[in-house]
Design an enzyme around this catalytic site. Structure first.
Site, PDB file in Angstrom:
ATOM      1  N   CYS A   8     -18.548 -18.489 -15.647  1.00  0.00           N
ATOM      2  CA  CYS A   8     -19.988 -18.440 -15.424  1.00  0.00           C
ATOM      3  C   CYS A   8     -20.683 -18.588 -16.768  1.00  0.00           C
ATOM      4  CB  CYS A   8     -20.407 -17.176 -14.688  1.00  0.00           C
ATOM      5  SG  CYS A   8     -20.270 -15.632 -15.622  1.00  0.00           S
ATOM      6  N   ASN A  11     -20.181 -14.605 -18.774  1.00  0.00           N
ATOM      7  CA  ASN A  11     -18.925 -13.870 -18.602  1.00  0.00           C
ATOM      8  C   ASN A  11     -19.135 -12.363 -18.664  1.00  0.00           C
ATOM      9  OD1 ASN A  11     -15.668 -13.599 -20.180  1.00  0.00           O
ATOM     10  ND2 ASN A  11     -16.093 -13.806 -18.019  1.00  0.00           N
ATOM     11  N   CYS A  13     -21.199 -10.962 -15.685  1.00  0.00           N
ATOM     12  CA  CYS A  13     -21.568 -10.587 -14.309  1.00  0.00           C
ATOM     13  C   CYS A  13     -20.657 -11.229 -13.262  1.00  0.00           C
ATOM     14  CB  CYS A  13     -23.028 -10.954 -14.017  1.00  0.00           C
ATOM     15  SG  CYS A  13     -24.244 -10.029 -14.967  1.00  0.00           S
ATOM     16  N   ARG A  14     -20.870 -12.508 -12.992  1.00  0.00           N
ATOM     17  CA  ARG A  14     -20.183 -13.155 -11.872  1.00  0.00           C
ATOM     18  C   ARG A  14     -18.708 -13.420 -12.119  1.00  0.00           C
ATOM     19  NH1 ARG A  14     -24.005 -18.195 -11.308  1.00  0.00           N
ATOM     20  NH2 ARG A  14     -23.963 -17.885 -13.564  1.00  0.00           N
ATOM     21  N   SER A  15     -18.365 -14.067 -13.228  1.00  0.00           N
ATOM     22  CA  SER A  15     -16.958 -14.418 -13.432  1.00  0.00           C
ATOM     23  C   SER A  15     -16.063 -13.197 -13.657  1.00  0.00           C
ATOM     24  CB  SER A  15     -16.781 -15.471 -14.527  1.00  0.00           C
ATOM     25  OG  SER A  15     -17.267 -15.040 -15.771  1.00  0.00           O
ATOM     26  N   ASP A 123     -26.828 -15.431  -9.804  1.00  0.00           N
ATOM     27  CA  ASP A 123     -26.527 -14.630 -10.984  1.00  0.00           C
ATOM     28  C   ASP A 123     -27.282 -13.304 -10.918  1.00  0.00           C
ATOM     29  OD1 ASP A 123     -26.060 -13.560 -13.480  1.00  0.00           O
ATOM     30  OD2 ASP A 123     -26.383 -15.449 -14.545  1.00  0.00           O
TER      31      ASP A 123
END
Length: 154
Positions: A8, A11, A13-15, A123
Site C-alpha cells: 500500500c 505500509n 494501515c492496509r498492507s 485507506d
C-alpha cells in the site's frame, strides 16, 4: 516456499493489516512452512514504524498479532523474491509496476480483484474506518489463500 507481498502507500494501515490477517489464516491452516507473508510501501514515509494504532487496535479485537512488524519500502528485488505482489488500490498497482520495472507481470494484481467487489481497499488513514478495511482484507485474504492453494496444489 510461496511468497506473498501486500503493498500500500505507507505500509502502516492496509498492507500490514493484510499481512497480519494472512499470516493468521496461514497459521490456522498449518501452512506456515509453505507460505511466507510480508508487506511494503510504495512511499518511504513510514520506514521502520510499527503499524498505525488503528490497525493495531482493530487486529487486537480479533486476536491477531502485529508483533515485530515495521514499515518498509518496496524494492526492485522484491519482484524476483515474491510470487504474488498484491496492491491494495489501483494507484499502488501503477506504482508497483513502475518501481519493479515489470509492468505486465501477472504476479502483480489488485487485492480485491480476487473478490466480487473488484474495487480498491479504502485507506483507513484517511477514512478512519478500520472495520471496513478489516472486513475487506479478511475477505480478500480468504480468496487469496484459496487461489494459492489451488495454483500450488496444497
Amino acid at each position: 516456499m510461496i511468497r506473498v507481498l501486500f503493498v500500500c502507500l505507507g505500509n502502516i494501515c492496509r498492507s500490514p493489516m493484510a499481512e497480519a490477517v494472512m499470516r493468521d489464516l496461514v497459521e490456522k491452516e498449518h501452512l506456515s512452512h509453505r507460505i511466507e507473508v510480508d508487506s511494503a510501501a510504495t512511499s518511504s514515509w513510514h520506514i521502520g514504524e510499527p503499524p498505525h494504532r488503528g490497525t493495531q487496535d482493530k487486529l487486537k479485537e480479533y486476536d491477531i498479532s502485529t508483533k515485530g512488524m515495521q514499515g518498509r519500502q518496496l524494492q526492485k528485488a522484491d519482484f524476483n523474491h515474491f510470487d504474488y505482489i498484491i496492491g491494495m488500490d489501483e494507484s499502488n498497482i501503477r506504482n508497483i509496476r513502475t518501481m519493479v520495472g515489470n509492468p505486465d507481470s501477472p504476479k502483480i494484481f489488485r487485492f480485491l480483484d480476487l473478490t466480487d467487489h473488484q474495487k480498491d481497499v479504502p485507506d483507513p488513514y484517511y477514512t478512519g474506518n478500520f472495520q471496513e478495511t478489516y472486513d475487506l482484507v479478511l475477505e480478500g485474504c480468504h480468496a487469496l489463500l484459496e487461489k494459492i492453494k489451488i495454483e500450488n496444489q496444497m
